[in-house]
Design a protein around this motif. Structure first.
Motif, short mmCIF file in Angstrom:
data_model
loop_
_atom_site.label_atom_id
_atom_site.label_comp_id
_atom_site.label_asym_id
_atom_site.label_seq_id
_atom_site.Cartn_x
_atom_site.Cartn_y
_atom_site.Cartn_z
N ARG A 47 0.81 -1.23 0.00
CA ARG A 47 0.00 0.00 0.00
C ARG A 47 0.84 1.28 0.00
NH1 ARG A 47 -4.62 -0.89 -2.12
NH2 ARG A 47 -5.66 -2.68 -1.24
N ARG A 48 2.15 1.15 -0.08
CA ARG A 48 2.98 2.35 -0.09
C ARG A 48 2.79 3.09 -1.42
NH1 ARG A 48 7.53 1.41 -3.24
NH2 ARG A 48 7.80 -0.79 -3.69
N ALA A 49 3.11 4.37 -1.42
CA ALA A 49 2.99 5.18 -2.62
C ALA A 49 4.02 4.74 -3.66
CB ALA A 49 3.18 6.65 -2.28
N HIS A 50 3.57 4.63 -4.88
CA HIS A 50 4.43 4.20 -5.98
C HIS A 50 4.90 5.40 -6.80
CE1 HIS A 50 3.74 -0.14 -5.75
NE2 HIS A 50 2.51 0.16 -5.38
N PRO A 51 6.06 5.26 -7.46
CA PRO A 51 6.44 6.29 -8.42
C PRO A 51 5.43 6.28 -9.57
CG PRO A 51 7.92 4.41 -8.56
CD PRO A 51 7.00 4.16 -7.40
N ALA A 52 5.39 7.37 -10.32
CA ALA A 52 4.45 7.47 -11.44
C ALA A 52 5.16 8.03 -12.66
CB ALA A 52 3.27 8.36 -11.08
N VAL A 53 4.69 7.60 -13.83
CA VAL A 53 5.19 8.13 -15.10
C VAL A 53 3.99 8.58 -15.92
CG1 VAL A 53 6.29 7.55 -17.29
CG2 VAL A 53 7.28 6.73 -15.15
N ILE A 54 4.04 9.83 -16.38
CA ILE A 54 3.01 10.37 -17.26
C ILE A 54 3.45 10.13 -18.69
CG2 ILE A 54 1.81 12.46 -17.99
CD1 ILE A 54 2.52 13.61 -15.17
N LEU A 55 2.60 9.49 -19.48
CA LEU A 55 2.87 9.31 -20.90
C LEU A 55 2.36 10.57 -21.59
CD1 LEU A 55 2.81 6.38 -19.66
CD2 LEU A 55 2.42 5.64 -21.99
N VAL A 56 3.28 11.47 -21.92
CA VAL A 56 2.94 12.81 -22.39
C VAL A 56 2.33 12.77 -23.79
CG1 VAL A 56 3.87 15.08 -22.99
CG2 VAL A 56 4.67 13.89 -20.94
N LEU A 117 -4.29 8.98 -4.59
CA LEU A 117 -4.01 8.26 -5.84
C LEU A 117 -2.96 7.16 -5.68
CD1 LEU A 117 -3.98 11.36 -8.22
CD2 LEU A 117 -5.80 9.64 -7.99
N GLY A 118 -2.31 7.12 -4.51
CA GLY A 118 -1.28 6.11 -4.28
C GLY A 118 0.01 6.39 -5.02
N ILE A 119 0.30 7.69 -5.20
CA ILE A 119 1.48 8.12 -5.95
C ILE A 119 2.44 8.84 -5.00
CG2 ILE A 119 2.27 9.75 -7.73
CD1 ILE A 119 -0.34 9.22 -9.20
N ASP A 120 3.72 8.61 -5.18
CA ASP A 120 4.74 9.35 -4.44
C ASP A 120 4.96 10.67 -5.19
OD1 ASP A 120 7.09 10.48 -3.45
OD2 ASP A 120 8.10 8.54 -3.24
N PRO A 121 4.59 11.81 -4.59
CA PRO A 121 4.69 13.09 -5.31
C PRO A 121 6.12 13.51 -5.63
CG PRO A 121 4.18 13.46 -3.01
CD PRO A 121 4.11 11.97 -3.23
N THR A 122 7.10 12.91 -4.98
CA THR A 122 8.50 13.25 -5.26
C THR A 122 9.10 12.37 -6.35
OG1 THR A 122 9.43 11.74 -3.60
CG2 THR A 122 8.82 13.97 -2.86
N ARG A 123 8.32 11.37 -6.81
CA ARG A 123 8.84 10.45 -7.83
C ARG A 123 7.89 10.39 -9.04
NH1 ARG A 123 10.43 4.89 -5.38
NH2 ARG A 123 8.36 5.04 -4.48
N ILE A 124 7.59 11.56 -9.60
CA ILE A 124 6.79 11.65 -10.82
C ILE A 124 7.73 11.96 -11.97
CG2 ILE A 124 4.98 12.91 -12.04
CD1 ILE A 124 3.68 13.44 -9.30
N GLY A 125 7.62 11.18 -13.03
CA GLY A 125 8.44 11.38 -14.22
C GLY A 125 7.57 11.45 -15.46
N VAL A 126 8.21 11.69 -16.59
CA VAL A 126 7.49 11.75 -17.87
C VAL A 126 8.18 10.88 -18.90
CG1 VAL A 126 6.49 14.04 -17.51
CG2 VAL A 126 8.71 13.84 -18.61
N TRP A 127 7.38 10.42 -19.84
CA TRP A 127 7.84 9.65 -20.99
C TRP A 127 7.18 10.28 -22.21
CZ3 TRP A 127 5.37 7.28 -24.93
CH2 TRP A 127 6.07 6.33 -25.67
N ALA A 128 7.95 10.52 -23.25
CA ALA A 128 7.38 11.12 -24.46
C ALA A 128 8.13 10.62 -25.68
CB ALA A 128 7.44 12.64 -24.39
#
Length: 189
Positions: A47-56, A117-128
């Motif tokens: 249940r810990r917050a996961h990193p997230a990647v936004i597909l831009v 949302l279960g997201i770690d706000p310090t580990r948000i990245g992007v993919w494009a």
């Protein structure tokens, strides 16, 4: 024979990607009203917050829908990429946009609602990739993100060419040339 690029599935995938489900009941606020986003979550009891990647997505979805019938987030390739990201233990985020600036609003929303949302706000990245890379680069210039991946980007006009600036003006993705003071007077966007 016309082939529909929105239905082209990925040729290769990874174990567990097919089992990933999508949470598509999400909206984020923008200046012109709310827009939808989807979360592809890792299959985990943790249940810990996961990193997230936004597909831009660099192209505005109203134009993409008018030309091809569905927003980029619903294309088979984006769904496949998002499932693989989630199968790797990272939350994947796909979204609808009206303009290149909407992804900034999405990042702010993800950070503000990270716990829910279960997201770690310090580990948000992007993919494009391709024509979406200029939008992702513009975002990275404004927002501190944990990481970024840019693949085969369609970026800059060189040696007097104007193809990227012309495409930016036609399709309304972010144009790096017009964001630079030295090129702003030459840009046609």
């Amino acid at each position: 024979m016309n082939q529909d690029p929105t239905t082209n599935a990925l040729v290769h995938t990874i174990d567990g990607a097919a089992e990933i489900t999508v949470d598509s009941q999400n909206v984020y606020p923008t200046e012109r009203g709310p827009l939808a986003f989807d979360l592809y979550r890792p299959r985990s009891e943790d249940r810990r917050a996961h990193p997230a990647v936004i597909l831009v997505s660099g192209l505005p979805d109203p134009g993409v829908v008018a030309m091809l019938g569905k927003p980029l987030k619903d294309w088979a390739s984006y769904v496949g990429w998002a499932r693989m990201v989630a199968a790797s233990g990272i939350v994947a985020v796909t979204y609808v946009n009206r303009s290149a600036e909407d992804v900034t609003a999405l990042v702010h929303h993800l950070r503000a609602h990270a716990d829910a949302l279960g997201i770690d706000p310090t580990r948000i990245g992007v993919w494009a990739c391709s024509g979406n890379v200029p939008t992702a680069l513009a975002l990275v210039a404004k927002e501190k993100l944990a990481c970024a991946a840019f693949l085969y980007g369609y970026l800059l006009d060189l040696d007097g060419a104007s193809d990227v600036a012309n495409a930016s003006a036609q399709y309304h993705f972010a144009c790096l040339r017009c964001r630079s003071k030295s090129f702003r007077s030459k840009c046609r966007c």
